[in-house]
Write an enzyme that holds these catalytic residues in place. Structure first.
Site, mmCIF file in Angstrom:
data_model
loop_
_atom_site.group_PDB
_atom_site.id
_atom_site.type_symbol
_atom_site.label_atom_id
_atom_site.label_comp_id
_atom_site.label_asym_id
_atom_site.label_seq_id
_atom_site.Cartn_x
_atom_site.Cartn_y
_atom_site.Cartn_z
ATOM 1 N N THR A 16 0.813 -1.220 0.000
ATOM 2 C CA THR A 16 0.000 0.000 0.000
ATOM 3 C C THR A 16 0.842 1.263 0.000
ATOM 4 O O THR A 16 0.485 2.252 -0.639
ATOM 5 C CB THR A 16 -0.907 0.014 1.265
ATOM 6 O OG1 THR A 16 -1.773 -1.106 1.183
ATOM 7 C CG2 THR A 16 -1.732 1.270 1.363
ATOM 8 N N SER A 62 -0.124 -9.850 -1.081
ATOM 9 C CA SER A 62 -0.948 -11.065 -1.193
ATOM 10 C C SER A 62 -0.403 -11.970 -2.295
ATOM 11 O O SER A 62 -0.724 -13.164 -2.338
ATOM 12 C CB SER A 62 -2.396 -10.713 -1.538
ATOM 13 O OG SER A 62 -2.835 -9.659 -0.746
ATOM 14 N N ASP A 93 -0.156 -7.262 4.403
ATOM 15 C CA ASP A 93 -0.964 -8.496 4.444
ATOM 16 C C ASP A 93 -0.154 -9.748 4.760
ATOM 17 O O ASP A 93 -0.588 -10.589 5.534
ATOM 18 C CB ASP A 93 -1.712 -8.687 3.116
ATOM 19 C CG ASP A 93 -2.852 -7.688 2.960
ATOM 20 O OD1 ASP A 93 -3.182 -7.000 3.948
ATOM 21 O OD2 ASP A 93 -3.416 -7.590 1.853
ATOM 22 N N CYS A 282 -5.173 -19.325 19.905
ATOM 23 C CA CYS A 282 -5.114 -18.123 20.761
ATOM 24 C C CYS A 282 -3.854 -17.343 20.423
ATOM 25 O O CYS A 282 -2.808 -17.927 20.152
ATOM 26 C CB CYS A 282 -5.042 -18.515 22.235
ATOM 27 S SG CYS A 282 -6.483 -19.382 22.810
HETATM 28 N N1 ASP Z 1 -2.811 -5.493 0.154
HETATM 29 C C1 ASP Z 1 -1.707 -4.685 0.629
HETATM 30 C C2 ASP Z 1 -0.461 -5.532 0.620
HETATM 31 O O1 ASP Z 1 -0.285 -6.352 1.458
HETATM 32 C C3 ASP Z 1 -1.989 -4.169 1.990
HETATM 33 C C4 ASP Z 1 -0.871 -3.358 2.595
HETATM 34 O O2 ASP Z 1 0.125 -3.024 2.019
HETATM 35 O O3 ASP Z 1 -1.019 -2.989 3.764
HETATM 36 O O4 ASP Z 1 0.352 -5.383 -0.267
#
Ligand code: ASP
Length: 345
Positions: A16, A62, A93, A282
């Site tokens: 992101t 991802s 992620d 947990c």
């Molecule tokens: N989907 C993004 C990723 O993992 C989320 C992030 O960067 O926080 O690349």
């Protein structure tokens, strides 16, 4: 003290932090590194040297694969002696998985490898990316009185917290403070000052060579138990062709149902040489299989305790061990020993 002679390599994998909004779909998509730099000119005001290495194309984390982990290790190995530390920009992620894997792939690490990212892109006014990136870079450049790095380990930095990488897990899909290391004290908390917990931070043996491990064995799986889990679901997991290891996510302190069909499926898998490691669903606390009859049953079958390993670290450790050890007994033995601070035993 932040060493003005430090050379830091900033490795941009995506996430992101560097993404922009697709005007048509509204979705965030990876974008190139120039975008990150042009939205963050302040980075040039840091008084030590920063160079960058870009993954092309940058990825949403991802899409992370074992091959990308291999590429990260390669970039670090090629540049290891040229730089004092490394900051990896990575999507949040799968950051805990990458941090866990790197902690095993980079053996006898003597330099900081700090992963960071953000929840809002760097081009947004309210971004958390600027503070995360600046502080991660400063931590990577920080040295003690002997000119050794303050944090010679794989760590995750997000929102004032520096955490051991292989103890982290992503807890929040929304808050800026997205990560915790539930069973390990923070390596540092940052406010006006950086407050390191030097008792926790790993002290490497600087006389030992750093070993760069490129390969992991992907023949492992995570099996999460839940009330109502079916015979077919467990059977399918335990009969994956080529399977060598299972991270079994159990209830509470390591308990599973006592159903005879489950017992016999687990027994059959263990008799075929599959290693089953018990980790708890947990977040806090540890597996203690002796505590309840339902846990004792697993122990008797030969399921091994993952103690307070995170699922991410248990998976990465198995991938790492299966690539190196052909002897199952050795994998079982080492799974239960701490290698790089991943477990409290
Ligand atoms: N989907 C993004 C990723 O993992 C989320 C992030 O960067 O926080 O690349």
């Amino acid at each position: 003290m932040i060493d003005i002679n430090s050379n830091i390599l900033l490795i941009y994998t995506g996430g992101t932090i560097g993404m922009v909004e697709n005007k048509k779909t509204g979705a965030l998509e990876p974008f190139n590194f120039d975008h990150l730099y042009s939205n963050f000119p302040e980075i040039k005001r840091l008084n030590f040297n920063i160079e960058s290495y870009l993954f092309d194309p940058p990825i949403d984390s991802s899409d992370m694969t074992l091959d990308t982990w291999r590429q990260i290790v390669e970039v670090i190995e090629i540049n290891y002696y040229k730089y004092d530390g490394f900051v990896i920009l990575h999507g949040t992620d799968t950051m805990a998985y990458t941090a866990s894997a790197l902690s095993f792939m980079l053996e006898n690490l003597t330099k900081p490898v700090i992963l960071t990212g953000s929840q809002l892109p760097i081009g947004k006014l309210r971004t958390d990316g600027k503070e995360n990136l600046i502080t991660a870079l400063e931590i990577a450049a920080d040295k003690d009185q002997n000119n050794n790095p303050k944090v010679p380990e794989v760590a995750v930095y997000m929102q004032n917290l520096l955490m051991r990488g292989n103890r982290t897990t992503k807890l929040n899909a929304d808050n800026f403070s997205a990560f915790r290391s539930p069973n390990c004290p923070y390596l540092a908390e940052t406010g006006i000052e950086f407050r390191y917990d030097s008792h926790i931070i790993i002290k490497p043996d600087y006389s030992k060579e750093t070993v760069f491990n490129y390969y992991l064995d992907a023949n492992v799986v995570i099996l999460k138990l839940f009330p109502g889990i079916s015979f077919e679901a467990v059977k399918a997991h335990l009969n994956i062709p080529g399977l060598k290891g299972v991270v079994l996510e159990t209830f509470g302190s390591g308990n599973s149902p006592l159903f005879p069909w489950l017992t016999s499926l687990l027994q059959d898998a263990i008799s075929r040489g599959i290693v089953i490691v018990n980790v708890s669903q947990c977040l806090f606390g540890s597996v203690e299989m002796h505590r309840y009859q339902n846990g004792q049953k697993l122990e008797k079958l030969g399921v091994i305790s993952g103690h307070d390993l995170t699922t991410e670290a248990a998976l990465a450790k198995m991938m790492y061990l299966f690539d190196r050890k052909s002897d199952t007994a050795e994998v079982i033995r080492i799974m239960q020993l701490p290698l790089c601070g991943e477990v409290s035993i």
